[in-house]
Write an enzyme that holds these catalytic residues in place. Structure first.
Site, mmCIF file in Angstrom:
data_model
loop_
_atom_site.group_PDB
_atom_site.id
_atom_site.type_symbol
_atom_site.label_atom_id
_atom_site.label_comp_id
_atom_site.label_asym_id
_atom_site.label_seq_id
_atom_site.Cartn_x
_atom_site.Cartn_y
_atom_site.Cartn_z
ATOM 1 N N HIS A 1 -139.337 15.075 1.998
ATOM 2 C CA HIS A 1 -138.822 16.244 2.717
ATOM 3 C C HIS A 1 -138.700 15.995 4.204
ATOM 4 O O HIS A 1 -137.893 16.617 4.878
ATOM 5 C CB HIS A 1 -139.672 17.472 2.403
ATOM 6 N N ARG B 1 -134.664 26.671 1.736
ATOM 7 C CA ARG B 1 -135.976 26.262 1.215
ATOM 8 C C ARG B 1 -137.035 27.173 1.843
ATOM 9 O O ARG B 1 -137.629 26.835 2.862
ATOM 10 C CB ARG B 1 -136.256 24.802 1.576
ATOM 11 N N GLU C 1 -133.749 20.978 -12.267
ATOM 12 C CA GLU C 1 -134.274 19.772 -11.626
ATOM 13 C C GLU C 1 -135.323 19.072 -12.494
ATOM 14 O O GLU C 1 -136.034 18.200 -12.023
ATOM 15 C CB GLU C 1 -134.817 20.089 -10.224
ATOM 16 N N ASP D 1 -135.365 16.000 -7.384
ATOM 17 C CA ASP D 1 -136.427 16.014 -8.388
ATOM 18 C C ASP D 1 -135.910 15.558 -9.745
ATOM 19 O O ASP D 1 -136.633 14.900 -10.494
ATOM 20 C CB ASP D 1 -137.050 17.417 -8.491
ATOM 21 N N ARG E 1 -140.618 10.210 -5.901
ATOM 22 C CA ARG E 1 -139.678 10.199 -4.775
ATOM 23 C C ARG E 1 -140.363 9.973 -3.435
ATOM 24 O O ARG E 1 -139.727 9.679 -2.440
ATOM 25 C CB ARG E 1 -138.866 11.515 -4.755
ATOM 26 N N CYS F 1 -127.481 21.070 -5.244
ATOM 27 C CA CYS F 1 -128.059 21.258 -3.907
ATOM 28 C C CYS F 1 -128.993 20.114 -3.528
ATOM 29 O O CYS F 1 -129.555 20.113 -2.447
ATOM 30 C CB CYS F 1 -128.768 22.609 -3.798
HETATM 31 C C1 PEP Z 1 -134.121 18.858 -5.367
HETATM 32 O O1 PEP Z 1 -135.160 18.608 -5.982
HETATM 33 O O2 PEP Z 1 -133.051 18.210 -5.500
HETATM 34 C C2 PEP Z 1 -134.074 19.970 -4.400
HETATM 35 C C3 PEP Z 1 -132.951 20.383 -3.854
HETATM 36 O O3 PEP Z 1 -135.257 20.535 -4.049
HETATM 37 P P1 PEP Z 1 -136.328 19.838 -3.085
HETATM 38 O O4 PEP Z 1 -135.677 18.598 -2.491
HETATM 39 O O5 PEP Z 1 -136.697 20.837 -2.043
HETATM 40 O O6 PEP Z 1 -137.438 19.508 -4.011
HETATM 41 MG MG MG Z 2 -136.802 20.027 -5.995
#
Ligand code: PEP
Ligand code: MG
Length: 544
Positions: free
Chosen positions: A188, A295, A429, A453, A463, A500
């Site tokens: 993130h 988010r 996801e 995810d 990740r 997204c």
């Molecule tokens: C994802 O998992 O692709 C997503 C958009 O959510 P985050 O990256 O906040 O886990």
């Molecule tokens: Mg996610």
């Protein structure tokens, strides 16, 4: 000139001064001392210095963010006067004959653990505060002074690693680039860097002892290189490239106000991802058609207690109002895994990515969820809000969510609080959600595919783990087939499906996504115009 290579998270180039952020938890060394009185005197003067710093911070915060947000600095000042805390430090120095900064760091850890284990929520929340004041004292004792980034000129931030909560607290105007020793491209923190439009390199094997604040550096996100103390030739060349990049961005400006339509007339929605109210400026600046992912968990990070319903309502309302009728998809709390807030007391888990996170917390602790839902529903009166739920794996979870939503609505109806009925969708996801997307599509209004995810869970690749970056393959056939399957299942039930996750901004796949029938791409604001450019040059009437 010293050069290092790393992995680039955002392609951009900058030249500027460096600020090195040190991680005190790892840094404080235990030293044997001979003069305990001198160390205790040093603690006394550090306490005075810290109180002075906090008073200045309080005054600044009072002006900039108001009394309720500034109050935390008053609490910190009071904690610096706590007799038990001071006595514990003094006693450790005398009995163990250790240096002041070590005694402060250990006392800070001990008190923090003690607060964290208390039943009272207010006391639990003090765990983060006592850590904070101890870090401040250690910085003063180690002669580093105030580490506040607020007074610095725009700089390149160098650190061992940065957590999302550290990143989110930074003043974005003051950051030219991030360069870290650790971190992964899918974390993130990396997402925040992309959001802020700033070059970032991670996994850079530099020795932080050799790098000092005030040095000059070039961060080249195209080549994945950072060069400290660049020579004149490199500085001149860099300046030229910075000017060229600015020109390219200026050309993209001409696309503002234009449709995202291919030559053969297919339209795709191009929305933007945000993490805070402040990011809405980037959305408007880049002419995104809406917000495809807010988010909301970032409202919960970088603080030491839950945001109230009122605080959340104000944030959601502000975003909805500013977007003036354009779609704003707000994702409910996706805390856990790498997004940690001490006051949630989530505890240590062996597999946090597979752990107690996101919708699981909301379903197990409905009070937290209901507060957020109330704030969201109240905000629906001020714009075009949709609600999206993360980390879904089962039909039962969606049913449980909707039964909690009904309770909230009944409570609001009883209290006469107005709301509009928002569109409600889910993130796809997890592989489980993909495989049952036909059933899920009957229950919800839309799908948004979280490829970050989905890649992690499908390929069994953490990740967050930089060592696995080479195995993290979002272009994997398995992922692309899953996306196609989700879009087909959504359409079969007359629902729309978007992406997204970060893959949505991957231009190598834009055409393929459009051919699959993806209805919406929600990307970092800085990516909107270049994808619009690519879409407008596409012709889908020709064969694949
Ligand atoms: C994802 O998992 O692709 C997503 C958009 O959510 P985050 O990256 O906040 O886990
Ligand atoms: Mg996610």
């Amino acid at each position: 000139m010293v050069q290092f290579e790393g992995k680039s998270v955002y392609k951009g180039i900058v030249l500027g001064k460096v600020v090195v952020l040190k991680n005190h938890d790892d840094q404080v060394r235990r030293r044997k001392i001979t003069d305990a009185d001198a160390e205790i005197a040093a603690v006394e003067s550090a306490l005075e210095e810290a109180k002075g710093q906090l008073q200045k911070l309080y005054d600044k915060a009072l002006k900039e963010v108001g009394e309720s947000n500034a109050a935390i600095f008053e609490v910190h000042q009071m904690m610096l006067e706590d007799e038990d805390y001071i006595e514990s430090i003094q006693s450790m120095i005398r009995t163990e004959m250790v240096n002041a900064s070590y005694a402060v760091a250990v006392t800070g850890d001990n008190f923090s653990e003690m607060f964290a284990s208390m039943d009272d929520d207010y006391m639990k929340a003090r765990a983060a505060d006592v850590k904070d004041i101890s870090n401040r004292l250690v910085r003063i004792l180690e002669g580093e002074g105030e580490s506040s980034l607020s007074d610095m000129e725009p700089s390149i931030i160098i650190a061992d690693d940065l957590s999302p909560s550290e990143t989110v607290q930074m003043d974005k105007e003051k950051i030219l680039a991030f360069v870290t020793v650790h971190g992964s491209t899918n974390s993130h923190t990396a997402i925040l860097a992309r959001m802020m439009n700033i070059p970032a390199l991670i996994g850079v094997p530099m020795d932080l002892e050799q790098i000092h604040s005030g040095m000059t550096a070039v961060v080249d996100g195209f080549a994945g290189q950072v060069t400290f103390e660049p020579d004149e030739a490199l500085c001149a060349e860099t300046q030229k490239r910075i000017d060229e990049e600015k020109e390219k961005l200026r050309l993209l400006e001409d696309l503002k106000g234009k449709d995202n339509v291919t030559k053969d007339g297919r339209t795709v929605q191009l929305y933007a991802n945000i993490g805070s109210v402040g990011d809405v400026g980037y959305v408007l600046e880049n002419d995104a058609g809406g917000i495809g992912l807010f988010r909301s968990e970032f409202l919960y990070l970088g603080r030491d207690s839950f945001p109230s319903e009122e605080e959340q309502f104000t944030a959601y309302k502000q975003v909805a109002q500013t977007m003036a009728g354009k779609k704003v998809i707000i994702r409910t709390l996706d805390i856990g895994a790498d997004k940690q807030a001490d006051y949630f007391n989530l505890g240590k888990e062996d597999n946090p990515a597979l752990g107690y996170r996101a919708i699981r917390i909301c379903l197990k602790q409905p009070d937290i969820f209901k507060t957020q839902l109330r704030a969201l529903f109240r905000a629906t009166m001020f714009g075009n809000i949709s609600i999206m739920y993360p980390m879904i794996t089962a039909v039962e979870e969606v049913e449980e969510i909707f039964s909690i939503v009904k309770e909230v609505q009944a409570e609001m109806d009883a209290a006469g609080i107005p709301y509009k009925y928002p569109e409600q969708g889910i993130m796809i996801e997890t592989p489980a959600a993909v495989m049952i997307s036909d059933e899920l599509a009957e229950l919800v209004d839309f799908f948004s595919i979280g490829t970050n995810d989905l890649t992690q869970y499908t390929l069994a690749v953490d990740r967050q783990n930089a060592r696995l970056d080479d195995f993290y393959r979002p272009h994997h056939k398995a992922i692309l087939r899953m996306i196609r399957m989700v879009v087909d299942n959504a359409h079969k039930h007359g629902k729309w499906a978007g992406i997204c996750g970060e893959l949505g901004a991957d231009q190598e796949l834009t055409e393929e996504f459009l051919r699959m029938g993806v209805d919406e791409l929600s990307v970092a604001p800085s990516a909107v115009l270049r994808i619009r450019q690519a879409v407008r040059m596409m012709d889908l009437s020709s064969a694949d």
